[in-house]
Design a protein around this motif. Sequence first.
Motif, PDB file in Angstrom:
ATOM      1  N   TRP A  22      -7.571  19.778 -18.369  1.00  0.00           N
ATOM      2  CA  TRP A  22      -6.184  20.197 -18.571  1.00  0.00           C
ATOM      3  C   TRP A  22      -5.228  19.129 -18.025  1.00  0.00           C
ATOM      4  CZ3 TRP A  22      -9.244  21.850 -14.567  1.00  0.00           C
ATOM      5  CH2 TRP A  22      -8.725  21.806 -13.286  1.00  0.00           C
ATOM      6  N   ASP A  23      -3.926  19.425 -18.080  1.00  0.00           N
ATOM      7  CA  ASP A  23      -2.906  18.529 -17.526  1.00  0.00           C
ATOM      8  C   ASP A  23      -2.884  18.734 -16.011  1.00  0.00           C
ATOM      9  OD1 ASP A  23      -0.695  17.128 -16.701  1.00  0.00           O
ATOM     10  OD2 ASP A  23       0.743  18.192 -17.971  1.00  0.00           O
ATOM     11  N   THR A  24      -3.458  17.807 -15.280  1.00  0.00           N
ATOM     12  CA  THR A  24      -3.599  17.955 -13.828  1.00  0.00           C
ATOM     13  C   THR A  24      -2.421  17.375 -13.054  1.00  0.00           C
ATOM     14  OG1 THR A  24      -4.848  15.891 -13.707  1.00  0.00           O
ATOM     15  CG2 THR A  24      -6.123  17.937 -13.972  1.00  0.00           C
ATOM     16  N   SER A  25      -1.317  17.061 -13.737  1.00  0.00           N
ATOM     17  CA  SER A  25      -0.192  16.431 -13.042  1.00  0.00           C
ATOM     18  C   SER A  25       0.416  17.330 -11.973  1.00  0.00           C
ATOM     19  CB  SER A  25       0.890  16.020 -14.050  1.00  0.00           C
ATOM     20  OG  SER A  25       1.382  17.144 -14.757  1.00  0.00           O
ATOM     21  N   ASP A  26       0.191  18.648 -12.068  1.00  0.00           N
ATOM     22  CA  ASP A  26       0.717  19.568 -11.056  1.00  0.00           C
ATOM     23  C   ASP A  26      -0.362  20.027 -10.073  1.00  0.00           C
ATOM     24  OD1 ASP A  26      -0.694  21.062 -12.932  1.00  0.00           O
ATOM     25  OD2 ASP A  26       0.645  22.785 -12.835  1.00  0.00           O
ATOM     26  N   LEU A  27      -1.555  19.431 -10.148  1.00  0.00           N
ATOM     27  CA  LEU A  27      -2.665  19.908  -9.321  1.00  0.00           C
ATOM     28  C   LEU A  27      -2.382  19.737  -7.831  1.00  0.00           C
ATOM     29  CD1 LEU A  27      -5.516  21.058  -9.050  1.00  0.00           C
ATOM     30  CD2 LEU A  27      -6.422  18.750  -9.421  1.00  0.00           C
ATOM     31  N   ASP A  28      -1.915  18.572  -7.434  1.00  0.00           N
ATOM     32  CA  ASP A  28      -1.645  18.342  -6.012  1.00  0.00           C
ATOM     33  C   ASP A  28      -0.568  19.281  -5.487  1.00  0.00           C
ATOM     34  OD1 ASP A  28      -3.536  16.359  -5.936  1.00  0.00           O
ATOM     35  OD2 ASP A  28      -2.104  14.707  -6.136  1.00  0.00           O
ATOM     36  N   GLU A  29       0.370  19.629  -6.348  1.00  0.00           N
ATOM     37  CA  GLU A  29       1.473  20.505  -5.946  1.00  0.00           C
ATOM     38  C   GLU A  29       0.996  21.907  -5.610  1.00  0.00           C
ATOM     39  OE1 GLU A  29       5.336  22.643  -8.092  1.00  0.00           O
ATOM     40  OE2 GLU A  29       4.391  20.904  -9.039  1.00  0.00           O
ATOM     41  N   VAL A  30       0.006  22.420  -6.342  1.00  0.00           N
ATOM     42  CA  VAL A  30      -0.402  23.817  -6.177  1.00  0.00           C
ATOM     43  C   VAL A  30      -1.766  23.976  -5.517  1.00  0.00           C
ATOM     44  CG1 VAL A  30       0.995  24.596  -8.119  1.00  0.00           C
ATOM     45  CG2 VAL A  30      -1.371  23.908  -8.521  1.00  0.00           C
ATOM     46  N   GLN A  31      -2.459  22.879  -5.286  1.00  0.00           N
ATOM     47  CA  GLN A  31      -3.783  22.962  -4.669  1.00  0.00           C
ATOM     48  C   GLN A  31      -3.665  23.422  -3.214  1.00  0.00           C
ATOM     49  OE1 GLN A  31      -6.846  23.293  -5.299  1.00  0.00           O
ATOM     50  NE2 GLN A  31      -7.917  21.333  -5.267  1.00  0.00           N
TER      51      GLN A  31
END
Length: 299
Positions: free
Chosen positions: A220-229
């Motif tokens: 998927w689009d992981t560009s927000d992963l660090d934000e919500v991890q």
Amino acid sequence: MVDRTDPREHRLSTRQMAEFVTNGVLRFDGIVPPDLNERAIPELERLKNERFAPDGLKPPHTGTPLDRCYPEPSVIGEYLRLPAIRGIIESLVGPDPTFDHDFTHFIEAGATDVQPLHVDAVTDSPDATFDIQLFWFCNDVEPGEGGTRYLPGSHLRRVRSSGLDRYQHITGEQQVACAAGTVFVFHHGLWHAGQPNPGPNDRWMHKVRLNPTRPQVRLWDTSDLDEVQNLPTDHVFARMDHGTIADTLRTFQPWLSVTEYRNEQMQRVALWRYLSGDERYDVDHYRTRLEQRSALVVR
């Protein structure tokens, strides 16, 4: 400039992936344009009537790469090649899935038949891999007019196909009501069933099941992963961050007991570990504490 014809620009977000892991279903209202919905019904009617006839319209062969399925001028093919639809597919099963099967689910106006609750698998494997099923509702479905019944969060229960047919009126179950062009994406293990249609309108729905051909890791689009991890140390009774993946994975389904809820949460964590490629990921320390103790055993 963003190219909206590129499926990669329509990939799911991390939050949507966490919702899929938690509920086993994603809903996309009106994602298919009206002209495709209108043109689809004659094709679906042909597929329904001619599927088993010696000559006539046939679905693809099982195992066919999706890119070779439903060639032009198929309306089903147009729908599956929509960038928004391909973005969803690629996020969950990759850019090169294979066709498992499809079916035209037609419930005529006034029909009283009830499909038993079931999952679309005779039995299942214990690993975290999964197929997806796309349910495309081509016409408006009013409340109580044959919309599919389904139980959010039931997809990780590992039951056999028809072992559910005695269950009715489960707390928290939902029934589809939607505008034409709405697509539901199910994990293959989600409990569901067709319903009676006492209304005045026929109900048309096309279902297609797709199999992954590669590991389903960070597609998927992981560009927000660090934000919500969240960190593995995140714990509801210690220190907990809000607005994270853990927040979503903690979602309580009303049909669960407290004990079953915590067990279910551990299953969601296992699926998230697979999807994210992070074997240390945890919510509320449940898996980590077991693994830490297990490591102390003298072999």
